[in-house]
Scaffold this motif. Structure first.
Motif, PDB file in Angstrom:
ATOM      1  N   LYS A 119       0.867  -1.289  -0.149  1.00 53.50           N
ATOM      2  CA  LYS A 119      -0.094   0.140  -0.029  1.00 53.50           C
ATOM      3  C   LYS A 119       0.987   1.353  -0.023  1.00 53.50           C
ATOM      4  N   ALA A 120       2.083   1.106   0.883  1.00 58.63           N
ATOM      5  CA  ALA A 120       3.180   2.476   0.789  1.00 58.63           C
ATOM      6  C   ALA A 120       3.520   2.486  -0.575  1.00 58.63           C
ATOM      7  N   ALA A 121       3.787   1.425  -1.332  1.00 58.44           N
ATOM      8  CA  ALA A 121       4.535   1.741  -2.642  1.00 58.44           C
ATOM      9  C   ALA A 121       3.355   2.287  -3.569  1.00 58.44           C
ATOM     10  N   GLU A 122       1.898   1.845  -3.571  1.00 58.89           N
ATOM     11  CA  GLU A 122       0.955   2.400  -4.204  1.00 58.89           C
ATOM     12  C   GLU A 122       0.819   3.771  -4.329  1.00 58.89           C
ATOM     13  N   ARG A 123       1.183   4.194  -3.132  1.00 61.78           N
ATOM     14  CA  ARG A 123       0.801   5.526  -2.802  1.00 61.78           C
ATOM     15  C   ARG A 123       1.810   6.492  -3.045  1.00 61.78           C
ATOM     16  N   ALA A 124       2.946   5.822  -3.280  1.00 57.08           N
ATOM     17  CA  ALA A 124       4.467   6.761  -3.183  1.00 57.08           C
ATOM     18  C   ALA A 124       4.298   7.572  -4.539  1.00 57.08           C
ATOM     19  N   ASP A 125       4.566   8.606  -4.602  1.00 53.87           N
ATOM     20  CA  ASP A 125       5.082   9.373  -5.647  1.00 53.87           C
ATOM     21  C   ASP A 125       6.538   9.690  -6.036  1.00 53.87           C
ATOM     22  N   ASP A 126       7.155   9.307  -5.058  1.00 53.19           N
ATOM     23  CA  ASP A 126       8.600   9.218  -5.275  1.00 53.19           C
ATOM     24  C   ASP A 126       9.096   7.994  -5.673  1.00 53.19           C
ATOM     25  N   GLU A 127       9.782   7.868  -6.871  1.00 52.44           N
ATOM     26  CA  GLU A 127      10.129   6.402  -7.292  1.00 52.44           C
ATOM     27  C   GLU A 127      11.135   5.624  -6.476  1.00 52.44           C
ATOM     28  N   GLY A 128      12.096   6.447  -5.732  1.00 53.14           N
ATOM     29  CA  GLY A 128      12.991   5.928  -4.586  1.00 53.14           C
ATOM     30  C   GLY A 128      12.054   4.996  -3.575  1.00 53.14           C
ATOM     31  N   ALA A 129      11.104   5.689  -2.997  1.00 52.03           N
ATOM     32  CA  ALA A 129      10.267   5.301  -2.149  1.00 52.03           C
ATOM     33  C   ALA A 129       9.455   4.154  -2.336  1.00 52.03           C
ATOM     34  N   LYS A 130       9.044   4.259  -3.704  1.00 54.21           N
ATOM     35  CA  LYS A 130       8.215   3.037  -4.361  1.00 54.21           C
ATOM     36  C   LYS A 130       9.058   1.887  -4.308  1.00 54.21           C
TER      37      LYS A 130
END
Length: 165
Positions: A119-130
């Protein structure tokens, strides 16, 4: 998106996983079972340290540490490689873990962690965070699978025992 808060929460989850495995390891008299849970506690601590590095980087630079050199983000075999080198599956199958509840709790915890990271990956708008969250979800999926398969195997054995065992 408040990545600092997400990373701090994820770090807390990993510490809880570490504490769970350490605590349960102490309950086993079988040295193989004890070693397995201690090993998995170490894996959770590695996840914690990985997240801490990312948090430190984010808080200093508002960016994430480049992980492309450290990890093959496109590979879904990350934990499988580790599993083979540490023989975790063999260790688990050879161990004498009578408490099905502990195995069930372990796979449900890992399932929850994987879902959180997805869910965090889906919501991340930063590619590094994703990328970071996708990797962590893959790791947790692998942990869940390991525990769930063993839980199901042992449950099947239990259900096939003659009454009065």
């Amino acid at each position: 998106m408040d990545y600092s808060s997400i990373l701090k929460y994820a770090m807390q989850m990993e510490l809880e996983g570490y504490n769970f495995f350490k605590e349960k390891a102490e309950k086993f008299s079988n040295p193989t079972s004890k070693a397995l849970f201690e090993q998995l506690a170490e894996v959770e601590m590695e996840h914690y340290e990985f997240l801490k590095e990312q948090l430190d980087s984010y808080e200093k630079t508002k960016g994430f540490k480049d992980i492309s050199k450290e990890l093959d983000i496109n590979s879904r075999e990350i934990f499988k490689k580790r599993e083979k080198t540490e023989h975790l599956n063999t260790t688990l199958q050879e161990s004498d873990i009578p408490d099905l509840t502990i195995l069930r709790m372990a796979y449900l915890i890992e399932k929850d962690y994987a879902e959180f990271y997805r869910k965090a990956a889906e919501r991340a708008d930063d590619e590094g965070a994703k990328k970071i969250f996708e990797i962590l979800a893959q790791w947790e999926d692998s942990h869940e699978k390991l525990f769930k398969e063993e839980y199901e195997r042992r449950m099947q054995e239990y259900m096939n025992l003659p009454w009065g065992g």
